[in-house]
Design a protein around this motif. Structure first.
Motif, PDB file in Angstrom:
ATOM      1  N   HIS A  14       0.842  -1.201   0.000  1.00  0.00           N
ATOM      2  CA  HIS A  14       0.000   0.000   0.000  1.00  0.00           C
ATOM      3  C   HIS A  14       0.877   1.252   0.000  1.00  0.00           C
ATOM      4  O   HIS A  14       0.649   2.183  -0.777  1.00  0.00           O
ATOM      5  N   TYR A  15       1.892   1.277   0.849  1.00  0.00           N
ATOM      6  CA  TYR A  15       2.820   2.420   0.884  1.00  0.00           C
ATOM      7  C   TYR A  15       3.567   2.553  -0.440  1.00  0.00           C
ATOM      8  O   TYR A  15       3.787   3.662  -0.926  1.00  0.00           O
ATOM      9  N   ARG A  20       4.260   5.447  -5.492  1.00  0.00           N
ATOM     10  CA  ARG A  20       4.216   5.417  -6.961  1.00  0.00           C
ATOM     11  C   ARG A  20       3.196   6.419  -7.497  1.00  0.00           C
ATOM     12  O   ARG A  20       3.444   7.105  -8.482  1.00  0.00           O
ATOM     13  N   ALA A  21       2.055   6.513  -6.853  1.00  0.00           N
ATOM     14  CA  ALA A  21       1.021   7.451  -7.281  1.00  0.00           C
ATOM     15  C   ALA A  21       1.498   8.893  -7.163  1.00  0.00           C
ATOM     16  O   ALA A  21       1.088   9.755  -7.936  1.00  0.00           O
ATOM     17  N   GLU A  52      -6.282  -5.688  -3.952  1.00  0.00           N
ATOM     18  CA  GLU A  52      -7.175  -4.793  -3.217  1.00  0.00           C
ATOM     19  C   GLU A  52      -6.458  -3.503  -2.841  1.00  0.00           C
ATOM     20  O   GLU A  52      -7.037  -2.411  -2.945  1.00  0.00           O
ATOM     21  N   GLU A  53      -5.216  -3.612  -2.406  1.00  0.00           N
ATOM     22  CA  GLU A  53      -4.440  -2.418  -2.052  1.00  0.00           C
ATOM     23  C   GLU A  53      -4.201  -1.548  -3.282  1.00  0.00           C
ATOM     24  O   GLU A  53      -4.304  -0.325  -3.213  1.00  0.00           O
ATOM     25  N   PHE A  54      -3.888  -2.174  -4.402  1.00  0.00           N
ATOM     26  CA  PHE A  54      -3.670  -1.430  -5.644  1.00  0.00           C
ATOM     27  C   PHE A  54      -4.927  -0.658  -6.016  1.00  0.00           C
ATOM     28  O   PHE A  54      -4.877   0.532  -6.331  1.00  0.00           O
ATOM     29  N   PHE A  58      -5.340   3.340  -6.678  1.00  0.00           N
ATOM     30  CA  PHE A  58      -5.397   3.779  -8.084  1.00  0.00           C
ATOM     31  C   PHE A  58      -6.791   3.773  -8.708  1.00  0.00           C
ATOM     32  O   PHE A  58      -6.935   4.123  -9.877  1.00  0.00           O
ATOM     33  N   SER A  59      -7.830   3.410  -7.952  1.00  0.00           N
ATOM     34  CA  SER A  59      -9.173   3.413  -8.536  1.00  0.00           C
ATOM     35  C   SER A  59      -9.655   4.841  -8.751  1.00  0.00           C
ATOM     36  O   SER A  59      -9.245   5.770  -8.043  1.00  0.00           O
TER      37      SER A  59
END
Length: 62
Positions: A14-15, A20-21, A52-54, A58-59
């Motif tokens: 998640h971190y 990355r985001a 799920e974390e991705f 990023f959703s």
């Protein structure tokens, strides 16, 4: 892999996704991404948790 190990890896993923985001290349994106893929390759539940974390980062849904 134990549940606690999966949660720890998912938290770090998640971190990684947050970094990355935000275009913060701590650790090199591709190397770290490959590490998470390798860890999830043999563990279907971990793979689901990482997906799920991705999606949580990023959703398009806020």
């Amino acid at each position: 892999m134990t549940f606690k190990e999966r949660v720890t890896i998912a938290l770090h993923y998640h971190y990684y996704c947050l970094n990355r985001a935000n275009c913060d290349p701590v650790g090199g994106f591709e190397d770290i991404n490959q590490l998470f893929k390798d860890l999830a390759a043999d563990d279907e539940r971990l793979k689901e948790m990482l997906e799920e974390e991705f999606e949580s980062v990023f959703s398009d849904n806020d």
